[in-house]
Design an enzyme around this catalytic site. Structure first.
Site, mmCIF file in Angstrom:
data_model
loop_
_atom_site.group_PDB
_atom_site.id
_atom_site.type_symbol
_atom_site.label_atom_id
_atom_site.label_comp_id
_atom_site.label_asym_id
_atom_site.label_seq_id
_atom_site.Cartn_x
_atom_site.Cartn_y
_atom_site.Cartn_z
ATOM 1 N N HIS A 101 0.852 -1.194 0.000
ATOM 2 C CA HIS A 101 0.000 0.000 0.000
ATOM 3 C C HIS A 101 0.880 1.233 0.000
ATOM 4 O O HIS A 101 2.025 1.192 0.448
ATOM 5 C CB HIS A 101 -0.931 0.005 1.213
ATOM 6 C CG HIS A 101 -0.215 -0.201 2.509
ATOM 7 N ND1 HIS A 101 0.182 -1.451 2.943
ATOM 8 C CD2 HIS A 101 0.215 0.675 3.440
ATOM 9 C CE1 HIS A 101 0.800 -1.334 4.100
ATOM 10 N NE2 HIS A 101 0.855 -0.051 4.425
ATOM 11 N N HIS A 103 1.051 5.209 1.258
ATOM 12 C CA HIS A 103 0.492 6.234 2.143
ATOM 13 C C HIS A 103 0.503 7.566 1.399
ATOM 14 O O HIS A 103 1.529 7.931 0.796
ATOM 15 C CB HIS A 103 1.377 6.403 3.384
ATOM 16 C CG HIS A 103 1.451 5.186 4.267
ATOM 17 N ND1 HIS A 103 0.771 5.082 5.452
ATOM 18 C CD2 HIS A 103 2.147 4.010 4.140
ATOM 19 C CE1 HIS A 103 1.032 3.917 6.024
ATOM 20 N NE2 HIS A 103 1.879 3.243 5.250
HETATM 21 P P1 5GP Z 1 2.277 0.138 7.204
HETATM 22 O O1 5GP Z 1 2.790 0.360 8.611
HETATM 23 O O2 5GP Z 1 2.137 -1.334 6.904
HETATM 24 O O3 5GP Z 1 3.029 0.883 6.153
HETATM 25 O O4 5GP Z 1 0.842 0.796 7.203
HETATM 26 C C1 5GP Z 1 -0.308 0.124 7.591
HETATM 27 C C2 5GP Z 1 -1.347 1.182 7.874
HETATM 28 O O5 5GP Z 1 -2.618 0.578 7.855
HETATM 29 C C3 5GP Z 1 -1.183 1.846 9.241
HETATM 30 O O6 5GP Z 1 -0.985 3.241 9.066
HETATM 31 C C4 5GP Z 1 -2.495 1.512 9.966
HETATM 32 O O7 5GP Z 1 -2.974 2.599 10.734
HETATM 33 C C5 5GP Z 1 -3.428 1.172 8.837
HETATM 34 N N1 5GP Z 1 -4.434 0.167 9.145
HETATM 35 C C6 5GP Z 1 -4.222 -1.041 9.749
HETATM 36 N N2 5GP Z 1 -5.378 -1.734 9.835
HETATM 37 C C7 5GP Z 1 -6.326 -0.954 9.250
HETATM 38 C C8 5GP Z 1 -7.737 -1.137 9.040
HETATM 39 O O8 5GP Z 1 -8.330 -2.159 9.390
HETATM 40 N N3 5GP Z 1 -8.388 -0.129 8.406
HETATM 41 C C9 5GP Z 1 -7.755 1.022 8.002
HETATM 42 N N4 5GP Z 1 -8.506 1.958 7.402
HETATM 43 N N5 5GP Z 1 -6.424 1.230 8.204
HETATM 44 C C10 5GP Z 1 -5.730 0.253 8.820
#
Ligand code: 5GP
Ligand code: ZN
Length: 139
Positions: A101, A103
């Protein structure tokens, strides 16, 4: 491919609700539950890929388009003065959801969000050696 125990697969196929801001055939985009700033969006391919090493480049244009559309909307709807686009790969890099994903974080003057500190190289030679090591591993 959809992975059954993957939260972003479940969001992408509508099993779990999300605050959606954009969708096309290849990607969905929704608000991050724990935003770095109000309006922090995640751009998520609908098919499951773990990170940038298994993400196919033929889907990159869809992600690029989604980033531009969403970032433009953050600027026009929220009056953002800028935005950050980034992507974490692997736990050491801060990845917590192992479905790739992007951001997209709206930025405002003096919003207090800091980037990581920057270092330096001991010498130009050290830098050149490192560049050669990396360049020779590029496939
Ligand atoms: P990463 O740390 O993997 O780059 O980002 C994962 C992101 O997904 C985090 O910023 C976290 O807040 C978000 N996130 C995790 N679970 C969920 C969810 O169930 N729904 C939404 N909308 N965001 C989520
Ligand atoms: Zn997934």
């Amino acid at each position: 491919m959809i992975k059954e125990d993957c939260i972003f697969c479940r969001i992408a196929n509508g099993e779990i609700p999300s605050a959606k801001v954009y969708e096309d055939d290849d990607v969905t985009a929704f608000l991050d539950l724990a935003p770095a700033n109000r309006g922090h969006v995640l751009i998520v391919p609908k098919r499951h890929f773990s990170n940038a090493l298994d993400f196919p480049c033929d889907l990159a244009p869809s992600v690029c388009l989604a980033v531009r559309k969403v970032a433009g909307a953050l600027v026009s709807a929220l009056n953002a003065r800028g935005f950050n686009v980034f992507q974490n790969n692997g736990p050491a890099a801060g990845q917590t959801v192992f479905h790739i994903h992007w951001h997209v974080i709206p930025r405002f003057e003096n919003d207090g969000l800091a980037m990581w500190p920057q270092g330096s190289y001991p010498s130009q030679e050290d830098m050149n050696e490192l560049a050669e090591k990396i360049a020779s591993a590029v496939k």
